[in-house]
Write a protein that holds these residues in place. Structure first.
Motif, PDB file in Angstrom:
ATOM      1  N   ALA A 155       0.831  -1.206   0.000  1.00  0.00           N
ATOM      2  CA  ALA A 155       0.000   0.000   0.000  1.00  0.00           C
ATOM      3  C   ALA A 155       0.861   1.250   0.000  1.00  0.00           C
ATOM      4  N   CYS A 156       0.200   2.376  -0.265  1.00  0.00           N
ATOM      5  CA  CYS A 156       0.861   3.670  -0.157  1.00  0.00           C
ATOM      6  C   CYS A 156       1.081   3.987   1.332  1.00  0.00           C
ATOM      7  N   ALA A 157       2.104   4.804   1.606  1.00  0.00           N
ATOM      8  CA  ALA A 157       2.380   5.200   2.998  1.00  0.00           C
ATOM      9  C   ALA A 157       1.370   6.218   3.519  1.00  0.00           C
ATOM     10  N   ASP A 158       0.517   6.717   2.662  1.00  0.00           N
ATOM     11  CA  ASP A 158      -0.484   7.720   3.017  1.00  0.00           C
ATOM     12  C   ASP A 158      -1.246   7.324   4.293  1.00  0.00           C
ATOM     13  N   SER A 159      -1.362   8.286   5.216  1.00  0.00           N
ATOM     14  CA  SER A 159      -1.970   7.992   6.525  1.00  0.00           C
ATOM     15  C   SER A 159      -3.447   7.624   6.433  1.00  0.00           C
TER      16      SER A 159
ATOM     17  N   ALA B 179       5.336   5.323  -0.215  1.00  0.00           N
ATOM     18  CA  ALA B 179       4.568   6.326  -0.931  1.00  0.00           C
ATOM     19  C   ALA B 179       4.567   6.002  -2.420  1.00  0.00           C
ATOM     20  N   GLY B 180       3.385   5.827  -2.983  1.00  0.00           N
ATOM     21  CA  GLY B 180       3.252   5.471  -4.394  1.00  0.00           C
ATOM     22  C   GLY B 180       3.080   3.977  -4.634  1.00  0.00           C
ATOM     23  N   ASN B 181       3.088   3.187  -3.560  1.00  0.00           N
ATOM     24  CA  ASN B 181       2.828   1.719  -3.627  1.00  0.00           C
ATOM     25  C   ASN B 181       3.425   1.048  -4.863  1.00  0.00           C
TER      26      ASN B 181
ATOM     27  N   GLY C 154      -3.444   0.916  -4.631  1.00  0.00           N
ATOM     28  CA  GLY C 154      -3.277   2.347  -4.807  1.00  0.00           C
ATOM     29  C   GLY C 154      -4.493   3.075  -4.246  1.00  0.00           C
ATOM     30  N   HIS C 155      -4.528   4.390  -4.431  1.00  0.00           N
ATOM     31  CA  HIS C 155      -5.681   5.122  -3.919  1.00  0.00           C
ATOM     32  C   HIS C 155      -5.866   6.432  -4.666  1.00  0.00           C
ATOM     33  N   THR C 156      -7.056   6.965  -4.556  1.00  0.00           N
ATOM     34  CA  THR C 156      -7.351   8.255  -5.193  1.00  0.00           C
ATOM     35  C   THR C 156      -6.621   9.372  -4.450  1.00  0.00           C
ATOM     36  N   GLU C 157      -6.405  10.469  -5.131  1.00  0.00           N
ATOM     37  CA  GLU C 157      -5.772  11.650  -4.528  1.00  0.00           C
ATOM     38  C   GLU C 157      -4.403  11.324  -3.912  1.00  0.00           C
ATOM     39  N   CYS C 158      -3.651  10.494  -4.599  1.00  0.00           N
ATOM     40  CA  CYS C 158      -2.349  10.063  -4.074  1.00  0.00           C
ATOM     41  C   CYS C 158      -1.302  11.165  -4.305  1.00  0.00           C
ATOM     42  N   GLY C 159      -0.708  11.638  -3.214  1.00  0.00           N
ATOM     43  CA  GLY C 159       0.290  12.702  -3.316  1.00  0.00           C
ATOM     44  C   GLY C 159       1.518  12.272  -4.098  1.00  0.00           C
ATOM     45  N   ALA C 160       1.905  11.009  -3.961  1.00  0.00           N
ATOM     46  CA  ALA C 160       3.085  10.514  -4.684  1.00  0.00           C
ATOM     47  C   ALA C 160       2.824  10.514  -6.191  1.00  0.00           C
TER      48      ALA C 160
HETATM   49 ZN   LIG Z   1      -0.516   7.761  -1.950  1.00  0.00          ZN
END
Ligand SMILES: [Zn+2]
Length: 248
Positions: free
Chosen positions: A104-108, A129-131, A157-163
Motif C-alpha cells: 500500500a501507499c504510505a499515506d496515513s 509512498a506510491g505503492n 493504490g488510492h485516489t488523490e495520491c500525493g506521490a
Molecule cells: Zn498515496
C-alpha cells in the motif's frame, strides 16, 4: 490447556490456536480438515515447523480475496468487527500466518488493517509512498509468500495520491523535488508515461504495472503464481467512499 505445547494461554475457545501444520493434520486428520474447511487447500510446501496461531487464516488465494472484499464492505459501512487486542497480541507471540499481503501507499489515510477490517496477524503489510515494488519490498513479500505461506498479494493504490501527483508534476514540469523525494517520482515516471499513452488514471495504471512486476518477479513469487499457490491482484481505494475496487 494446549495439547501441543502445554501452555494454558494457548487454549482459546475450546481449541488450541497455536498449532503446527503437522499437528493440525495429526490431531484431526487430513480428511477431517478438508471436510471442516470446505474447499480449503493447504499450500503443498507447508513446513512442519511453522506455527499456525490463526487456523482460520489458512485460505486459498480466492478465499483470501473474498475475505478482503467482505472486510472492506464492513469498513465502508462503518460496521467494523470489535476485537480483543490483548488476546490477539498474546496469541501471536510465537508466530504469524497472515492470509494476505498488501503493498500500500504510505499515506496515513489508507491503513490496510482498517480498510479491510482485519486484526493483528492477518495482513502482511508493506508500504511506500506510491505503492510500487522496490527490492526491499520484493524481499519482504517473498518472505511472506515463501516462509509464511501467504496466498494473496494485493497492490493497493488510492485516489488523490500525493506521490502520484508529485510524479506527474516531475514528469510534466521537469520539476526536481528536494532530498530523496525524487527517488519516488523517478520510480513512478513509467506509470505516468504508460498511463498517459493509455489515457488512463495514473494511480490505476501504477497499480496494474506493479501487479505485473510482482507476477513476473523471479525466482520466488513468479514460481508460486505459476503453481497457483499465490495470486497477485490490484486494488484502488477511494478516499471518499472507502471502497477498494479490484482493478486487475
Ligand atoms: Zn498515496
Amino acid at each position: 490447556m494446549c495439547t501441543v505445547c502445554n501452555n494454558p494461554k494457548h487454549f482459546l475457545q475450546g481449541k488450541s490456536p497455536l498449532l503446527s501444520r503437522r499437528s493440525i493434520l495429526k490431531t484431526i486428520g487430513a480428511g477431517g480438515l478438508f471436510a471442516g474447511l470446505g474447499s480449503l487447500v493447504i499450500p503443498a510446501a507447508s513446513a512442519s515447523s511453522d506455527l499456525i496461531p490463526k487456523p482460520s487464516n489458512l485460505l486459498t488465494p480466492d478465499q483470501a480475496l473474498a475475505r478482503l472484499i467482505e472486510g472492506n464492505k464492513r469498513f465502508m459501512q462503518g460496521a467494523m468487527t470489535p476485537f480483543n487486542v490483548i488476546k490477539e497480541r498474546n496469541l501471536l507471540v510465537d508466530g504469524q500466518n497472515p492470509f494476505a499481503c498488501v503493498l500500500a501507499c504510505a499515506d496515513s489515510r489508507v491503513s490496510p488493517e482498517f480498510v479491510f477490517d482485519e486484526e493483528l496477524g492477518d495482513l502482511f503489510v508493506t508500504r511506500v509512498a506510491g505503492n510500487y515494488v522496490t527490492n526491499d519490498i520484493l524481499a519482504s513479500l517473498e518472505y511472506a509468500v515463501a516462509e509464511l505461506k501467504a496466498p494473496l498479494i494485493m497492490v493497493m493504490g488510492h485516489t488523490e495520491c500525493g506521490a502520484i501527483k508529485a510524479a506527474i508534476k516531475a514528469f510534466d514540469d521537469d520539476y526536481d523535488f528536494p532530498g530523496h523525494i525524487q527517488v519516488i517520482t523517478s520510480a513512478l515516471a513509467r506509470a505516468v508515461r504508460v498511463g498517459r499513452s493509455r489515457k488512463e488514471d495514473i494511480a490505476r495504471t501504477n497499480v496494474k504495472l506493479n501487479v505485473i512486476n510482482l507476477i513476473d518477479a523471479t525466482p520466488v513469487i513468479s514460481k508460486y503464481v505459476s503453481q497457483g499457490r499465490v495470486k497477485v491482484v490490484g486494488g484502488l481505494y477511494d478516499l471518499k467512499t472507502g471502497n477498494v475496487e479490484i482493478v486487475t
